[in-house]
Design a protein around this motif. Structure first.
Motif, PDB file in Angstrom:
ATOM      1  N   PRO A   2       3.234  -4.400   0.855  1.00 46.60           N
ATOM      2  CA  PRO A   2       2.825  -3.068   1.065  1.00 46.60           C
ATOM      3  C   PRO A   2       1.294  -3.106   1.139  1.00 46.60           C
ATOM      4  CG  PRO A   2       4.528  -3.095  -0.533  1.00 46.60           C
ATOM      5  CD  PRO A   2       4.408  -4.757  -0.140  1.00 46.60           C
ATOM      6  N   TYR A   3       0.732  -3.974   0.106  1.00 48.85           N
ATOM      7  CA  TYR A   3      -0.645  -3.822   0.060  1.00 48.85           C
ATOM      8  C   TYR A   3      -1.355  -4.482   1.455  1.00 48.85           C
ATOM      9  CZ  TYR A   3      -5.727  -4.217  -1.863  1.00 48.85           C
ATOM     10  OH  TYR A   3      -6.817  -4.373  -2.137  1.00 48.85           O
ATOM     11  N   ASP A  50       2.156  13.153   0.377  1.00 43.83           N
ATOM     12  CA  ASP A  50       2.975  11.998   0.299  1.00 43.83           C
ATOM     13  C   ASP A  50       2.160  10.938  -0.173  1.00 43.83           C
ATOM     14  OD1 ASP A  50       5.208  10.809   0.584  1.00 43.83           O
ATOM     15  OD2 ASP A  50       5.562  11.092   2.657  1.00 43.83           O
ATOM     16  N   ARG A  53       1.130   7.253  -1.950  1.00 44.78           N
ATOM     17  CA  ARG A  53       1.341   5.670  -2.264  1.00 44.78           C
ATOM     18  C   ARG A  53       0.194   5.268  -2.739  1.00 44.78           C
ATOM     19  NH1 ARG A  53       4.175   1.377   1.098  1.00 44.78           N
ATOM     20  NH2 ARG A  53       2.309   1.470   2.324  1.00 44.78           N
ATOM     21  N   VAL A 111      -1.032   1.665  -4.110  1.00 49.10           N
ATOM     22  CA  VAL A 111      -0.715   0.234  -4.004  1.00 49.10           C
ATOM     23  C   VAL A 111      -1.781  -1.009  -4.470  1.00 49.10           C
ATOM     24  CG1 VAL A 111       0.314  -1.599  -2.575  1.00 49.10           C
ATOM     25  CG2 VAL A 111       0.507   0.991  -1.832  1.00 49.10           C
ATOM     26  N   VAL A 138       3.614  -1.807  -5.617  1.00 46.06           N
ATOM     27  CA  VAL A 138       3.471  -0.600  -5.396  1.00 46.06           C
ATOM     28  C   VAL A 138       3.407   0.017  -6.844  1.00 46.06           C
ATOM     29  CG1 VAL A 138       4.457   1.414  -4.118  1.00 46.06           C
ATOM     30  CG2 VAL A 138       4.641  -0.938  -2.947  1.00 46.06           C
ATOM     31  N   GLU A 155       4.890   5.742  -5.669  1.00 43.39           N
ATOM     32  CA  GLU A 155       5.206   6.211  -4.428  1.00 43.39           C
ATOM     33  C   GLU A 155       5.961   7.335  -4.740  1.00 43.39           C
ATOM     34  OE1 GLU A 155       7.264   3.358  -2.050  1.00 43.39           O
ATOM     35  OE2 GLU A 155       6.771   4.226  -0.172  1.00 43.39           O
ATOM     36  N   THR A 199      -2.985   7.367   1.079  1.00 40.57           N
ATOM     37  CA  THR A 199      -2.728   5.917   0.853  1.00 40.57           C
ATOM     38  C   THR A 199      -3.831   5.518  -0.098  1.00 40.57           C
ATOM     39  OG1 THR A 199      -1.816   5.601   2.815  1.00 40.57           O
ATOM     40  CG2 THR A 199      -2.076   3.827   1.611  1.00 40.57           C
TER      41      THR A 199
END
Lengths: 286, 103
Positions: A44-45, B4, B6, B8, B13, B16, B76
């Motif tokens: 993911p990263y 939304d 995330r 990371v 992760v 989320e 993100t």
């Protein structure tokens, strides 16, 4: 008859070997599980970072930060090769080394000077045997490499690029497609190539500025690319070892079957011969 | 409308899910983000990242260095460090000097 005893000894030895290869197969299977989890955890990263870097990248930034420089003419290239510290993994190390050698030859044919950086005992042993000079020799990368390991391996090479000592950096490692399929591949680490869609940075507010963000993110991006490659390489190694040890165990099984048959035949022949001797001896007394 | 989100870090992760608002440690100070924020990419400094959940309740982590991206209510956060406690040493990448920014 000596034949039966000889065969018996071989059966013992093959049984011992099979026990060892089976244990190695089991160890590799459990290490593979952990290594695969790490590969998935790192994705993911890597994907998100790639997306952001790709979106920001535009050629106007090129000259401001040395890490972004794009040499027009490549005079000298660095090749970073990742291999395993241990063997008994089928053709895993040999494939990687062959791949790196081909790349080095290809570069020299183009008239590009090359320098070699190797992590992993197997690759180092090979190039040392061939008497080739390596600028980096790393033996201390474990089965579960960390982000710090990646930084310590690639940091100096990245600096060499930024300083203009090398104009290109290639990474040779195994791609972890699955436990069964782990082909070696070459990745062009530097100069950074924009990928994904064309620069969409106009639509974003960039704070403090696009080139500043990239200047900060690119070292992390390169480090993370090497980290991902290391983690994949470690998983690929375990996968290759498991496959190699599984076929060794299977082969030992086949061999045992054959040897057992040979042993039984020899034993029967021995008994038959003994009976024949007794009968012959009794007959001669009559 | 919810964001939304995330969060990371290189090896996992961290978070989320949805959030109604975020307060993040940007390189030049704390930065609040609500739904409908303009598209943004900013460097992160070091500090606490707070998330308010849409149903009430909140989450917070310590982060250091990296980047935050907002695009159409999708946030993100890529950070080199993420944990419940602050890092022992603030990574150099989390420090941006104003004089480097001025051209």
């Amino acid at each position: 008859m000596a034949g039966a005893r000889e065969v018996k000894r071989r059966i013992k030895s093959v049984e011992n070997t099979r026990q060892i290869t089976r244990t190695m197969e089991l160890v590799a299977t459990s290490k593979l599980k952990r290594a695969t989890d790490r590969v998935h955890a790192a994705r993911p990263y890597a994907n998100a970072l790639q997306e952001i870097v790709g979106g920001l990248y535009s050629s106007e930034f090129s000259e401001k930060y040395p890490i972004l420089r794009r040499p027009e003419h490549v005079r000298r290239a660095a090749v970073l090769l990742l291999t395993a510290n241990r063997g008994l993994a089928g053709a895993f190390n040999a494939n990687l080394i062959k791949h790196a050698r081909n790349l080095l030859e290809e570069l020299s044919d183009k008239g590009i000077e090359t320098e070699l950086h190797v992590a992993g005992k197997k690759g180092i042993a090979y190039f040392r045997f061939r008497g080739e000079k390596m600028l980096t020799e790393r033996l201390d990368i474990s089965d579960y490499p960390s982000i710090e390991d990646a930084e310590s391996v690639v940091g100096p090479i990245r600096d060499r690029f930024a300083d203009g000592d090398v104009d290109a950096v290639y990474l040779v490692s195994s791609e972890f497609r699955s436990a069964m399929s782990t082909p070696p591949r070459t990745f062009e680490l530097l100069p950074v190539k924009p990928r994904g869609e064309a620069s969409s940075s106009d639509a974003y507010i960039l704070s403090p500025s696009g080139d500043m963000i990239l200047g900060r993110l690119l070292p992390a991006y390169i480090r993370n690319t090497v980290y991902t490659a290391m983690v994949e390489n470690a998983a690929a190694e375990q996968g290759a070892r498991r496959t190699a040890m599984k076929s060794a165990t299977d082969n030992a099984g086949d061999m045992l079957e054959y040897l057992t048959r040979t042993y039984n035949r020899a034993r029967q022949a021995q008994i038959t011969q003994e009976i024949a001797e007794i009968v012959g001896g009794a007959a001669s007394l009559e | 409308m919810a964001l939304d989100v995330r969060v990371v870090s290189p090896d996992r992760v961290v978070f989320e899910g949805e959030a109604s608002s975020i307060v993040a440690p940007a390189w030049d100070g704390r930065l609040g983000i609500l739904s409908g924020h303009a598209p943004l990419v900013t460097l992160l400094g070091a500090g606490e990242l707070n998330l308010d959940r849409p149903g009430g309740g909140s989450d917070s982590f310590h982060v250091a260095a990296g980047v935050l991206k907002v695009d159409r209510d999708v946030v993100t956060v890529l950070t080199e460090y993420a944990a419940d406690v602050p890092p022992e040493e603030i990574p150099a990448a989390a420090i941006v000097f104003a004089e480097d920014v001025v051209e």
